[in-house]
Design an enzyme around this catalytic site. Structure first.
Site, PDB file in Angstrom:
ATOM      1  N   GLU A 125      45.420  34.042  43.830  1.00 32.43           N
ATOM      2  CA  GLU A 125      44.200  34.369  42.860  1.00 32.43           C
ATOM      3  C   GLU A 125      44.311  33.883  41.332  1.00 32.43           C
ATOM      4  OE1 GLU A 125      43.158  38.521  42.869  1.00 32.43           O
ATOM      5  OE2 GLU A 125      41.768  38.340  41.127  1.00 32.43           O
ATOM      6  N   ASP A 166      38.590  49.786  37.144  1.00 28.79           N
ATOM      7  CA  ASP A 166      37.582  49.364  36.096  1.00 28.79           C
ATOM      8  C   ASP A 166      36.086  49.232  36.490  1.00 28.79           C
ATOM      9  OD1 ASP A 166      39.707  47.215  35.936  1.00 28.79           O
ATOM     10  OD2 ASP A 166      37.932  46.321  35.327  1.00 28.79           O
ATOM     11  N   HIS A 206      46.592  47.456  46.012  1.00 26.47           N
ATOM     12  CA  HIS A 206      47.302  46.789  45.024  1.00 26.47           C
ATOM     13  C   HIS A 206      48.784  47.338  45.348  1.00 26.47           C
ATOM     14  CE1 HIS A 206      44.176  45.798  41.758  1.00 26.47           C
ATOM     15  NE2 HIS A 206      44.025  45.258  42.784  1.00 26.47           N
ATOM     16  N   TYR A 243      51.481  41.964  33.711  1.00 31.72           N
ATOM     17  CA  TYR A 243      50.174  42.341  34.389  1.00 31.72           C
ATOM     18  C   TYR A 243      50.368  42.595  35.394  1.00 31.72           C
ATOM     19  CZ  TYR A 243      46.242  42.378  37.185  1.00 31.72           C
ATOM     20  OH  TYR A 243      45.491  42.729  38.331  1.00 31.72           O
ATOM     21  N   ASP A 291      47.817  37.877  42.371  1.00 28.51           N
ATOM     22  CA  ASP A 291      47.242  37.227  41.383  1.00 28.51           C
ATOM     23  C   ASP A 291      47.809  36.561  40.556  1.00 28.51           C
ATOM     24  OD1 ASP A 291      44.449  39.310  39.899  1.00 28.51           O
ATOM     25  OD2 ASP A 291      45.188  37.328  39.482  1.00 28.51           O
ATOM     26  N   GLU A 294      38.304  44.247  47.554  1.00 30.57           N
ATOM     27  CA  GLU A 294      39.739  44.914  46.829  1.00 30.57           C
ATOM     28  C   GLU A 294      39.042  46.390  46.543  1.00 30.57           C
ATOM     29  OE1 GLU A 294      39.832  43.104  42.785  1.00 30.57           O
ATOM     30  OE2 GLU A 294      41.674  44.084  42.444  1.00 30.57           O
ATOM     31  N   GLU A 330      36.500  36.296  39.032  1.00 28.63           N
ATOM     32  CA  GLU A 330      36.262  37.617  38.798  1.00 28.63           C
ATOM     33  C   GLU A 330      35.719  37.586  37.258  1.00 28.63           C
ATOM     34  OE1 GLU A 330      40.009  39.489  39.285  1.00 28.63           O
ATOM     35  OE2 GLU A 330      39.929  39.773  37.016  1.00 28.63           O
ATOM     36  N   HIS A 353      46.508  35.842  37.670  1.00 25.29           N
ATOM     37  CA  HIS A 353      45.746  36.051  36.420  1.00 25.29           C
ATOM     38  C   HIS A 353      45.717  35.120  35.386  1.00 25.29           C
ATOM     39  CE1 HIS A 353      44.414  39.609  34.394  1.00 25.29           C
ATOM     40  NE2 HIS A 353      44.199  40.016  35.813  1.00 25.29           N
ATOM     41  N   ARG A 364      35.107  35.746  43.796  1.00 19.45           N
ATOM     42  CA  ARG A 364      35.673  37.067  43.421  1.00 19.45           C
ATOM     43  C   ARG A 364      34.760  37.587  42.662  1.00 19.45           C
ATOM     44  NH1 ARG A 364      38.454  40.234  44.195  1.00 19.45           N
ATOM     45  NH2 ARG A 364      40.186  40.512  42.580  1.00 19.45           N
ATOM     46  N   HIS A 394      35.419  41.720  43.306  1.00 19.84           N
ATOM     47  CA  HIS A 394      36.403  42.196  42.470  1.00 19.84           C
ATOM     48  C   HIS A 394      36.257  43.715  42.643  1.00 19.84           C
ATOM     49  CE1 HIS A 394      37.749  42.474  38.061  1.00 19.84           C
ATOM     50  NE2 HIS A 394      38.622  42.505  38.871  1.00 19.84           N
ATOM     51  N   ASN A 439      35.339  46.132  30.976  1.00 20.22           N
ATOM     52  CA  ASN A 439      36.568  46.600  30.436  1.00 20.22           C
ATOM     53  C   ASN A 439      37.009  45.978  29.271  1.00 20.22           C
ATOM     54  OD1 ASN A 439      38.823  48.159  30.405  1.00 20.22           O
ATOM     55  ND2 ASN A 439      39.900  47.259  32.092  1.00 20.22           N
TER      56      ASN A 439
HETATM   57  C1  CS2 Z   1      42.507  42.054  38.375  1.00 21.46           C
HETATM   58  C2  CS2 Z   1      41.825  42.797  37.666  1.00 21.46           C
HETATM   59  O1  CS2 Z   1      41.877  43.296  40.322  1.00 21.46           O
HETATM   60  C3  CS2 Z   1      42.147  42.174  40.062  1.00 21.46           C
HETATM   61  O2  CS2 Z   1      42.378  41.014  40.590  1.00 21.46           O
HETATM   62  O3  CS2 Z   1      42.536  40.823  37.841  1.00 21.46           O
HETATM   63  O4  CS2 Z   1      42.677  44.215  37.755  1.00 21.46           O
HETATM   64  C4  CS2 Z   1      41.674  42.698  36.115  1.00 21.46           C
HETATM   65  O5  CS2 Z   1      43.089  42.718  35.712  1.00 21.46           O
HETATM   66  C5  CS2 Z   1      40.854  43.935  35.492  1.00 21.46           C
HETATM   67  O6  CS2 Z   1      39.841  43.910  36.059  1.00 21.46           O
HETATM   68  C6  CS2 Z   1      40.502  43.597  33.884  1.00 21.46           C
HETATM   69  O7  CS2 Z   1      39.658  44.735  33.515  1.00 21.46           O
HETATM   70 MG    MG Z   2      42.269  39.287  39.591  1.00 20.63          MG
END
Ligand code: CS2
Ligand code: MG
Length: 404
Positions: free
Chosen positions: A238, A318, A122, A159, A212, A341, A264, A214, A285, A314, A37
């Site tokens: 996470e 995307d 989500h 985010y 998350d 996920e 991830e 992040h 992840r 993950h 991505n």
């Molecule tokens: C995120 C992702 O799903 C998750 O845990 O961390 O959505 C991440 O932001 C995207 O894959 C980035 O491309």
């Molecule tokens: Mg994540």
């Protein structure tokens, strides 16, 4: 059997996906996801210019040998671009091998270890009331677990919370330059326990809640948040802190019993070595697509299993349906499956990538189609060409770039 043709297919049915399609001299095809991505074209070039010329004539059944040939033969090892390209070849070869055997891929990975895969969805909202509605929707869809993300009072865009334009349309990514989101760690640390408090008050103690961070916290801030969330018993926290320095998690682990998920953005087992051997995390992840394929990810899960660490592949939108299919087959077979996920994909993507895996009342099943069970509609894919996009960039109030 020999590989006779290799094509890299780039399509954007709402977001960019990169797919490798291999065809053997016996007409069997295999698909692999190579989507990174925001840096998709780097992988397209790595595949087209450096890998595809090496594939024709190879024996598609030699999956481990081809993986080692591409990993060690490149000399320059690891990294997301290299491992996404190798992953696409690996998954396409597993797809071919399973099709040649007339079996769904999971049967070649040891067979079913469960009847279905529990997922998490989500839930997000610009504020807590909007988040509660989103949690309610995910629960109504049957998700057995929910990830909760909200806006932060005083911040414009954060985010995990859909940024909408003046017309209320969701802005995914800026076409020309990355969207700039803003961040204030102190505001986030003060707000997040209140979010969990509200969700627990509304939905009770029984629902597994994930969150998350992040990559945005320092280790001591991550320890603080992990501790503050303990009364709400999160399923996991996470990416609580950037983990290039794996030892940072020692400090977090010392201060909190909140389960930790991470990785991830990791692409080889070496990114996890200390985290796993010192049991600093509870879930790994990495996605099949970003970790070099099914071959190495299965090895990672077996390594992690020795330390009672579980899989949590993950699976945002995307990751293409090709990458998701490989994840579902692998998750179906390994013993130390944790959770999958699953954000699903838009209707057009589902048309471009028709898949045998099913999502029913919050649980995934790989299906019984031979291979990974995905068909690519190349004509429809060609009708939706690549669009330049970037992931957002985060800046603090003083303008300093921060992890997004
Ligand atoms: C995120 C992702 O799903 C998750 O845990 O961390 O959505 C991440 O932001 C995207 O894959 C980035 O491309
Ligand atoms: Mg994540």
């Amino acid at each position: 059997m020999r590989i006779a043709d290799a094509q890299v297919v780039v399509t954007s049915p709402g977001r960019n996906f990169v797919t490798l399609k291999l065809t053997t001299d016996e007409g069997i095809t295999g698909l692999g996801d190579a989507t990174l991505n925001g840096r998709e074209l780097a992988v397209v070039s790595y595949l087209t210019d450096h890998v595809v010329p090496l594939l024709t004539g190879l024996d598609p059944h030699r999956i481990e040998d081809t993986w080692q040939y591409l990993y060690r033969g490149a000399y320059w090892r690891r990294g997301p671009v290299t491992m996404a390209a190798i992953a696409a070849v690996d998954v396409a070869l597993w797809d071919i091998k399973a099709k040649a055997a007339g079996l769904p891929l999971y049967q070649l990975l040891g067979g079913a270890s469960r009847d279905r895969l529990a997922t998490y969805g989500h839930a997000n909202g610009r504020d807590i009331p909007e988040l509660l509605d989103s949690v309610r929707q995910r629960l109504a869809e049957g998700y057995p677990a929910v990830r909760i993300q909200t806006g932060i009072p005083g911040l414009k865009a954060v985010y995990g919370v859909h940024t909408t334009d003046e017309q209320g349309e969701r802005v995914l990514h800026q076409q020309i330059r990355p969207l700039v989101e803003d961040w204030d760690t102190d505001a986030y640390l003060r707000h997040t326990p209140a979010v969990f408090e509200a969700v627990r008050a509304e939905f009770g103690a029984g629902i597994p809640l994930l969150h998350d961070a992040h990559h945005r916290l320092t280790p001591i801030q991550a320890a603080r948040l992990g501790k503050d969330l303990e009364p709400y018993r999160p399923f996991w926290l996470e990416d609580c802190t950037p983990a290039e320095n794996q030892e940072a998690l020692r400090l977090v682990r010392r201060h909190t019993t909140t389960p930790l998920a991470l990785g991830e953005v990791f692409n080889t087992v070496y990114d996890y070595q200390t985290l796993i051997t010192e049991q600093l995390i509870d879930y790994v992840r990495s996605a099949v697509t970003h970790f070099g394929g099914v071959t190495p990810l299965r090895k990672l899960f077996d390594f992690a299993a020795q330390y009672q660490i579980k899989s949590a592949i993950h699976g945002p939108e995307d990751i293409s349906p090709v990458g998701m299919a490989a994840a579902v087959h692998l998750g179906f077979a390994v013993h130390n499956f944790g959770i999958q996920e699953y954000s699903g994909h838009n209707a057009l993507t589902e048309e471009v990538f028709r898949h045998a895996y099913t999502f029913t009342d919050g649980f995934l099943h790989p299906g019984e189609a031979p291979g990974i069970g995905v068909e690519l509609d190349e004509k429809l894919a060609a009708a939706h060409p690549y669009e330049q996009t970037y992931l957002p960039v985060n800046r603090l109030r003083d303008g300093t770039v921060h992890d997004w």
